[in-house]
Design an enzyme around this catalytic site. Structure first.
Site, mmCIF file in Angstrom:
data_model
loop_
_atom_site.group_PDB
_atom_site.id
_atom_site.type_symbol
_atom_site.label_atom_id
_atom_site.label_comp_id
_atom_site.label_asym_id
_atom_site.label_seq_id
_atom_site.Cartn_x
_atom_site.Cartn_y
_atom_site.Cartn_z
ATOM 1 N N ASP A 180 -2.214 6.702 5.958
ATOM 2 C CA ASP A 180 -3.255 5.853 5.365
ATOM 3 C C ASP A 180 -3.695 4.849 6.424
ATOM 4 O O ASP A 180 -3.066 3.811 6.609
ATOM 5 C CB ASP A 180 -2.682 5.141 4.133
ATOM 6 C CG ASP A 180 -3.681 4.167 3.511
ATOM 7 O OD1 ASP A 180 -4.807 4.022 4.044
ATOM 8 O OD2 ASP A 180 -3.339 3.562 2.478
ATOM 9 N N LYS A 207 -12.832 -1.456 5.603
ATOM 10 C CA LYS A 207 -12.136 -2.376 6.499
ATOM 11 C C LYS A 207 -12.760 -2.298 7.893
ATOM 12 O O LYS A 207 -13.295 -3.262 8.396
ATOM 13 C CB LYS A 207 -10.648 -2.038 6.584
ATOM 14 C CG LYS A 207 -9.731 -2.550 5.456
ATOM 15 C CD LYS A 207 -10.166 -2.288 4.072
ATOM 16 C CE LYS A 207 -9.304 -2.819 2.973
ATOM 17 N NZ LYS A 207 -8.241 -1.993 2.488
ATOM 18 N N TRP A 213 0.832 -1.219 0.000
ATOM 19 C CA TRP A 213 0.000 0.000 0.000
ATOM 20 C C TRP A 213 0.856 1.255 0.000
ATOM 21 O O TRP A 213 0.520 2.239 -0.670
ATOM 22 C CB TRP A 213 -1.019 -0.015 1.140
ATOM 23 C CG TRP A 213 -2.105 -1.013 0.864
ATOM 24 C CD1 TRP A 213 -2.386 -2.143 1.577
ATOM 25 C CD2 TRP A 213 -3.036 -1.004 -0.235
ATOM 26 N NE1 TRP A 213 -3.423 -2.832 0.986
ATOM 27 C CE2 TRP A 213 -3.847 -2.163 -0.120
ATOM 28 C CE3 TRP A 213 -3.266 -0.132 -1.309
ATOM 29 C CZ2 TRP A 213 -4.867 -2.462 -1.032
ATOM 30 C CZ3 TRP A 213 -4.281 -0.435 -2.229
ATOM 31 C CH2 TRP A 213 -5.063 -1.579 -2.076
#
Ligand SMILES: *Cc1c(COP(=O)(O)O)cnc(C)c1O
Length: 359
Positions: A171, A195, A102
């Site tokens: 993030d 999530k 990511w």
């Protein structure tokens, strides 16, 4: 009806109570005779849902008035370009910590706009640990330092908030609201909803107000933090139903005792699973102990020929979505807020039985 124990990394499990409430309110939201999906976003009901959700997130994370809380579309991935667009109008230097997949996606997209410098990377360890503070070298004239506090795929989580001479951008897609957080240490926090919060497609952004005046002139209006904040996240038709679902999750978190209580539960869940893996000679987790994720637990079988059978037998007993990310293989159990302790216990029991049969 049977609810599976869902260990999916995302979109991930939602609290059953939340889904039940949404079901009850689906056809007739609070006496309106219609679904939220059918209502004007300018009407009082949707505006209330939106404002209450923002306030509840603010309460849950004790966010001060120095920050704007907004939601936007395009998921966390859209933020990979919105952040440089909104912050690099005056100077285009942006620094990044690279801890895995990511981080790399964020770096790659920012490179289209930014003069990128890698402040630290853990590539030489195969991305199995978070860097130490001393390894992070930030340029004094960078506009921000971006990092990924929890690498969802690698299962690597920072156990500390990095010190940074420039605003810190994080993030938090896969670990927001998993435990208490000192928001004041950050310039900007963003988190895709699917999530730990709600449905996919929506991203929450918590941004310090003093960072709202440095966008590139070419930033599209719909991607502008300043315009989005000024218009209460309703510059255009918002994803109202998704915001409503996030709002229900925020209320649910409050009734569970907030992030302090969630943090304790999450610590227990993760400790139980890692302890089981560590004492086993059949299962292994590659991540350094001080960098292990509370939310995403990757693990491998000693004999990877048994992977398929493990997954099939797990599915058969209602333990679902345990396959690792397609880029890394193996297994991964994502144990977000909405995954109950008994799901983790059932997983451990299943793993122990599987080991007995095949170990
Ligand atoms: C899932 C995830 C993303 C991507 O989210 P999308 O909403 O699919 O864009 C980005 N960063 C992290 C850390 C993630 O876990």
């Amino acid at each position: 009806m049977t609810r599976s124990f869902n260990f999916c990394a995302g979109p991930a499990a939602l609290p059953t109570e939340v889904l039940e409430q949404a079901q009850q309110e689906m056809l007739d939201y609070q006496g309106s005779g219609m679904s939220i999906m059918e209502m004007s976003h300018r009407g009082k009901m949707v505006v209330d849902i939106s404002e209450t959700a923002k306030q509840d997130l603010k309460d849950l994370l004790s966010v001060s008035d120095d920050y704007e809380i907004i939601y936007m579309q395009g998921g966390a991935t859209a933020q990979f370009s919105m952040i440089p667009l909104n912050l690099l109008g005056k100077n285009n230097k942006a620094d990044f910590v690279n801890t895995g997949i990511w981080s790399q996606k964020a770096i790659q997209e920012a490179s289209r706009y930014a003069d990128v410098s890698i402040a630290a990377t853990t590539e030489s360890s195969g991305f199995t640990r978070a860097p130490e503070q001393g390894e992070i070298n930030v340029r004094d004239d960078a506009v921000y330092l971006h990092y990924t506090p929890n690498e969802t795929i690698g299962g690597v989580e920072f156990s500390y908030i990095p010190e940074s001479p420039v605003p810190l951008v994080a993030d938090m897609s896969s670990n927001i609201l998993s435990r208490p957080l000192d928001v004041s240490r950050y310039g900007l926090i963003y988190a895709g909803a699917q999530k730990n919060i709600g449905p996919s497609g929506l991203v929450w952004v918590i941004v310090r107000k003093d960072l709202l005046d440095q966008a590139m002139e070419t930033t599209p209006s719909i991607m502008s933090y300043a315009l989005t904040a000024k218009n209460a996240s309703m510059l255009n038709t918002p994803p109202s139903f998704s915001v409503y679902m996030c709002g229900l999750v925020f209320k649910w978190l409050k009734t569970q005792g907030g992030v302090a209580a969630m943090g304790e539960i999450n610590e227990r869940k993760a400790a139980r699973l890692y302890n089981f893996i560590d004492q086993s000679e059949f299962f292994a987790n590659p991540v350094a102990k001080d960098s292990r994720s509370l939310m995403n637990v990757p693990f491998t079988l000693r004999n990877s020929d048994l992977d398929k059978q493990f997954l099939a037998e797990a599915e058969a007993v209602g333990l679902r979505n345990l396959a690792g990310h397609r880029s890394v293989g193996g297994m991964r159990a994502s144990i977000y807020n909405a995954v109950p302790e008994r799901a983790v216990d059932a997983l451990i029991q299943f793993m122990a039985d599987f080991e007995k049969q095949h170990g």
